[in-house]
Motif scaffolding. Structure first.
Motif, PDB file in Angstrom:
ATOM      1  N   ALA A  67       0.825  -1.207   0.000  1.00 21.49           N
ATOM      2  CA  ALA A  67       0.000   0.000   0.000  1.00 21.49           C
ATOM      3  C   ALA A  67       0.860   1.259   0.000  1.00 21.49           C
ATOM      4  CB  ALA A  67      -0.933   0.005   1.210  1.00 21.49           C
ATOM      5  N   ARG A  74       4.824  -1.136  -7.082  1.00 26.18           N
ATOM      6  CA  ARG A  74       3.804  -2.114  -6.696  1.00 26.18           C
ATOM      7  C   ARG A  74       3.493  -3.045  -7.869  1.00 26.18           C
ATOM      8  NH1 ARG A  74       0.668   1.090  -4.093  1.00 26.18           N
ATOM      9  NH2 ARG A  74      -0.481   1.869  -5.879  1.00 26.18           N
ATOM     10  N   ALA A 158      -5.769  -5.506  -1.862  1.00 20.60           N
ATOM     11  CA  ALA A 158      -5.478  -4.281  -2.620  1.00 20.60           C
ATOM     12  C   ALA A 158      -6.414  -4.149  -3.817  1.00 20.60           C
ATOM     13  CB  ALA A 158      -4.022  -4.267  -3.066  1.00 20.60           C
ATOM     14  N   LEU A 165      -4.462   2.392  -1.269  1.00 20.36           N
ATOM     15  CA  LEU A 165      -3.130   2.339  -1.863  1.00 20.36           C
ATOM     16  C   LEU A 165      -2.594   3.721  -2.188  1.00 20.36           C
ATOM     17  CD1 LEU A 165      -3.735  -0.599  -4.351  1.00 20.36           C
ATOM     18  CD2 LEU A 165      -2.940  -0.714  -1.987  1.00 20.36           C
ATOM     19  N   VAL A 173      -3.586   5.752   3.115  1.00 19.43           N
ATOM     20  CA  VAL A 173      -2.822   4.574   3.520  1.00 19.43           C
ATOM     21  C   VAL A 173      -2.985   4.426   5.017  1.00 19.43           C
ATOM     22  CG1 VAL A 173      -0.549   3.529   3.658  1.00 19.43           C
ATOM     23  CG2 VAL A 173      -1.140   4.905   1.682  1.00 19.43           C
TER      24      VAL A 173
END
Length: 174
Positions: A67, A74, A158, A165, A173
């Motif tokens: 996150a 990511r 997610a 995120l 977050v």
């Protein structure tokens, strides 16, 4: 998703109404029934396990790592996870060089992944091995098997909650 019913204070009707609300069911409820507590039906990081999966890592910590990453880092970490935790430098570079929506030039992959280590130092367990390991001689990225499984669960959350995120949704977050 976590639902708590207190058998000491909640009535049967409140418990039923809470379960129905959790699962999005909207049956006609008699007017004389007490209101069930409001339940957010969306999954939450606390729904993930905090049991140690090795070297201080757990699913909640892994979620907070992903996150906190920038979207490019990511995406690369997810690609390596989706490949079972092992991928050659060339595989990753080629995949992202030709990516239709989020291309990353091959010369930028290493820099993009540097942020994984920075986030791990800030959020990860103290003294833990690197989440994403690099074998320069074999030109491989590697993630230990238990961490791949934990990352898979964290990425599932997610997907369900992009608002948690960095650089996505509301950008919150937790």
């Amino acid at each position: 998703m976590r639902l708590t019913i207190d058998t000491e204070t909640d009535t049967y009707e409140q418990a039923i109404a809470a379960v129905q609300a959790t699962y999005g069911l909207r049956p006609a409820v008699p007017a004389n029934w007490p209101q069930a507590p409001a339940v957010d039906p969306r999954p939450d990081p606390q729904d993930l396990s905090n049991d140690d999966i090795g070297n201080g890592w757990n699913d909640q910590v892994l979620f907070h790592i992903i996150a906190s990453l920038m979207p490019g880092a990511r995406a690369v970490l997810r690609r390596i996870t989706d490949l079972g935790g092992t991928a050659s430098y060339d595989e990753v570079q080629q995949y992202f060089a030709n990516h239709p929506t989020d291309p990353i030039p091959p010369t930028k992959i290493g820099g993009t992944l540097t942020s994984v280590q920075a986030v791990q130092r800030r959020i990860g367990p103290t003294g833990a091995d690197r989440l994403l390991q690099r074998d320069e001689r074999a030109r491989l990225y590697r993630i230990d098997r238990p961490l791949v499984e934990g990352l898979t669960r964290a990425f599932a959350l997610a997907d369900a909650r992009p608002d948690l995120l960095r650089g996505e949704g509301a950008g919150r977050v937790t």
